[in-house]
Enzyme design. Structure first.
Site, PDB file in Angstrom:
ATOM      1  N   ASP A   1       0.823  -1.213   0.000  1.00 20.92           N
ATOM      2  CA  ASP A   1       0.000   0.000   0.000  1.00 20.92           C
ATOM      3  C   ASP A   1       0.862   1.269   0.000  1.00 20.92           C
ATOM      4  OD1 ASP A   1      -2.304   1.563   0.221  1.00 20.92           O
ATOM      5  OD2 ASP A   1      -2.584   1.196   2.350  1.00 20.92           O
TER       6      ASP A   1
ATOM      7  N   HIS B   1      -3.166  -1.661   6.436  1.00 16.79           N
ATOM      8  CA  HIS B   1      -3.153  -0.588   7.431  1.00 16.79           C
ATOM      9  C   HIS B   1      -2.675  -1.070   8.798  1.00 16.79           C
ATOM     10  CE1 HIS B   1      -5.885   2.573   5.265  1.00 16.79           C
ATOM     11  NE2 HIS B   1      -4.769   2.284   4.604  1.00 16.79           N
TER      12      HIS B   1
ATOM     13  N   GLU C   1      -3.300   9.777  -1.178  1.00 13.98           N
ATOM     14  CA  GLU C   1      -4.455   8.861  -1.191  1.00 13.98           C
ATOM     15  C   GLU C   1      -4.958   8.599   0.221  1.00 13.98           C
ATOM     16  OE1 GLU C   1      -6.444   4.857  -0.982  1.00 13.98           O
ATOM     17  OE2 GLU C   1      -4.592   5.528  -0.031  1.00 13.98           O
ATOM     18  N   GLU C   2      -4.037   8.488   1.161  1.00 19.47           N
ATOM     19  CA  GLU C   2      -4.400   8.090   2.515  1.00 19.47           C
ATOM     20  C   GLU C   2      -5.041   9.226   3.310  1.00 19.47           C
ATOM     21  OE1 GLU C   2      -4.330   5.123   3.351  1.00 19.47           O
ATOM     22  OE2 GLU C   2      -2.673   4.064   2.401  1.00 19.47           O
TER      23      GLU C   2
ATOM     24  N   ASP D   1      -3.462  -1.274  -6.658  1.00 21.33           N
ATOM     25  CA  ASP D   1      -3.396  -1.013  -5.217  1.00 21.33           C
ATOM     26  C   ASP D   1      -3.349  -2.328  -4.444  1.00 21.33           C
ATOM     27  OD1 ASP D   1      -3.244   0.485  -2.920  1.00 21.33           O
ATOM     28  OD2 ASP D   1      -5.189   1.454  -3.138  1.00 21.33           O
TER      29      ASP D   1
END
EC number: 2.3.2.5
Length: 354
Positions: free
Chosen positions: A153, A318, A190-191, A228
């Site tokens: 990621d 994550h 993106e995060e 992704d």
């Protein structure tokens, strides 16, 4: 990215029109219903068998690993490491004679305040009329007190795109002058910094889609392919969008042809996977839910999307465990090869001698 279930009443109406799902899979509390992809007569051009074999043997695995190592550091927006990774991506592509533009802007983020973001846009022919766009994000998630590297990621997807440019230098040269060309797009921001929402997520994608919409550039995008969460063993991919299903079937066909030719590695060199990988690109489509990711601002503006993200997500998503130890290099090399051949087939098949 975030998983979303669509509006309940709308989805109930849609479900009644769909074939009965073969099975359900669950991920992060969301339920995805799968339906078989109908067999259609669409038959886009394929590379000739000699060309397919020739291009299948092109690789630079050492470069791919080196690229992953360069990117696999904490790279939160606004940090020195973020700048280091950005400059590495930019310089790598400029060294390969790509035209590289850095689209810089600022926005306000929770916790961080005003931040400067930088999308990286690399093209072989900046004056092309049409583009196949291969994309990913290069920032890593802000996790206070934790070293989050974001291997899947999205260090691995970034490295795959750089590796594609490295491996296919000669094959892509005709695209420097052609009307249809290739764009590599590395999104920033993106995060989410605090909690995923419309103003705290996909900063770079939201900015660029809006900008290109006003400039009339979105019409030049044939299709945006978003990579992704790649690199973990045994991923399963599905078709999310009906208008790109024929191209999903093409990437599925590339995998099938490579497997028949025994050109896909069957065992993981990293030791992560303990069994032979199953088929990557599944023969089903997802119709009852979707994933929020960098493609959404483009999807809302009618850009065709092919979303290459595994479902379920990798178990390390994550978490601090999304590091080098999760990377399965057999899977990573296989996917990189499939994506390279898919891109070549899309861009060159119509001009190759049969």
């Amino acid at each position: 990215m975030r998983l979303l279930l669509r509006n309940y009443s709308l989805m109930e109406a849609v479900k009644r029109l769909l074939p009965r799902p073969r099975k359900k899979i669950y991920n992060l509390g969301a339920c995805f219903e799968l339906v078989d992809i109908p067999k259609i007569s669409y038959n886009p051009s394929e590379l000739s068998e000699p060309r397919f074999l020739e291009y299948s043997n092109l690789s630079d695995k050492l470069h791919l690993r080196e690229a992953i190592d360069k990117i696999l550091i904490p790279r939160v927006v606004g940090t020195t490491n973020h700048s280091i990774v950005r400059e590495y991506i930019v310089q790598s592509l400029r060294d390969l004679d790509w035209d590289v533009e850095v689209n810089s802007f600022h926005d306000h983020a929770p916790i961080k305040g005003k931040l400067h973001f930088h999308n990286i846009i690399a093209t072989l022919n900046p004056n092309a009329e049409r583009y196949l766009v291969l994309s990913c994000h290069y920032d890593s998630k802000y996790m206070p007190g934790v070293e989050f590297l974001g291997a899947t990621d999205s260090a691995v997807p970034c490295a795959m795109l750089l590796n594609l440019a490295q491996v296919l230098q000669e094959q892509l040269k005709p695209l420097k002058k052609s009307k249809l060309s290739l764009m590599l797009l590395f999104f920033d921001g993106e995060e989410a910094f605090e909690e995923w929402g419309p103003k705290d997520s996909i900063y770079g994608a939201r900015h660029l889609a809006k900008k290109w919409h006003h400039e009339g550039k979105l019409d030049r995008i044939d299709m945006l392919v978003l990579l992704d969460l790649l690199g973990a063993p045994d991923p399963a991919f599905y078709s999310f969008f009906e208008n790109t299903e024929s191209w999903y079937m093409r990437i599925q066909s590339v995998e099938t042809r490579l497997a028949k030719l025994q050109l896909l590695e069957r065992y993981a060199s990293s030791g992560v996977a303990q069994r032979d990988p199953t088929r990557y690109f599944q023969s089903q489509a997802m119709r009852s839910s979707f994933i929020e990711d960098d493609h959404i601002p483009f999807l809302r503006r009618n850009v065709p999307i092919l979303h290459l993200i595994p479902v379920p997500f990798p178990s390390v998503w994550h978490t601090p465990d999304d590091n080098a130890s999760v990377i399965d290099y057999a899977t990573t090399d296989n996917l990189a090869l499939i994506i390279r051949l898919f891109a070549l087939e899309y861009l060159l098949a119509g001009t190759e001698a049969k």
